[in-house]
Design a protein around this motif. Structure first.
Motif, short mmCIF file in Angstrom:
data_model
loop_
_atom_site.label_atom_id
_atom_site.label_comp_id
_atom_site.label_asym_id
_atom_site.label_seq_id
_atom_site.Cartn_x
_atom_site.Cartn_y
_atom_site.Cartn_z
N ASP A 166 0.82 -1.21 0.00
CA ASP A 166 0.00 0.00 0.00
C ASP A 166 0.86 1.27 0.00
OD1 ASP A 166 -2.36 -1.45 -0.02
OD2 ASP A 166 -2.50 -1.48 2.18
N GLU A 167 1.95 1.26 0.74
CA GLU A 167 2.82 2.43 0.81
C GLU A 167 3.53 2.69 -0.51
OE1 GLU A 167 5.42 2.09 4.17
OE2 GLU A 167 3.75 1.93 5.57
N LEU A 168 3.80 1.63 -1.27
CA LEU A 168 4.52 1.77 -2.54
C LEU A 168 3.59 1.70 -3.76
CD1 LEU A 168 7.63 -0.46 -1.79
CD2 LEU A 168 7.44 2.02 -1.64
N GLU A 169 2.29 1.59 -3.48
CA GLU A 169 1.29 1.46 -4.54
C GLU A 169 1.62 0.30 -5.48
OE1 GLU A 169 0.63 5.28 -6.36
OE2 GLU A 169 0.17 6.20 -4.44
N GLU A 170 1.96 -0.83 -4.89
CA GLU A 170 2.27 -2.06 -5.61
C GLU A 170 1.16 -3.08 -5.35
OE1 GLU A 170 4.87 -2.82 -7.59
OE2 GLU A 170 5.88 -0.91 -7.35
N SER A 171 1.20 -4.18 -6.09
CA SER A 171 0.18 -5.20 -5.94
C SER A 171 0.45 -6.15 -4.77
CB SER A 171 0.06 -6.02 -7.23
OG SER A 171 1.30 -6.62 -7.54
N GLU A 172 1.74 -6.26 -4.36
CA GLU A 172 2.13 -7.14 -3.26
C GLU A 172 3.20 -6.46 -2.41
OE1 GLU A 172 3.09 -11.32 -4.16
OE2 GLU A 172 2.65 -10.81 -6.24
#
Length: 67
Positions: free
Chosen positions: A35-41
């Motif tokens: 969530d902090e890196l706007e990634e899927s995992e």
């Protein structure tokens, strides 16, 4: 799927085998929240002996061993 968060507390040296059959050895430098890196995992990053930094999603990891 591998639980990577435990490695973020102790920052051990790991040998990671990917689902593609590659092996990477290095020092854990961090575990990062998706969530902090706007990634899927979430992801785990290693610093290899040559100074290169590689990151892995849990879905890419077949096995992990501390050394």
């Amino acid at each position: 799927m591998i639980d990577i968060w435990g490695y973020g507390r102790t920052l051990p040296k790991l040998s990671i085998e990917t689902v593609d059959g590659e092996t990477f050895k290095g020092q854990v430098i961090g575990v990062f929240d998706a969530d902090e890196l706007e990634e899927s995992e979430d992801s785990l990053s290693l610093e290899l002996a040559d100074g290169k930094i590689v990151s892995f999603y849990p879905s890419e990891i077949k096995s992990v061993h501390e050394y």
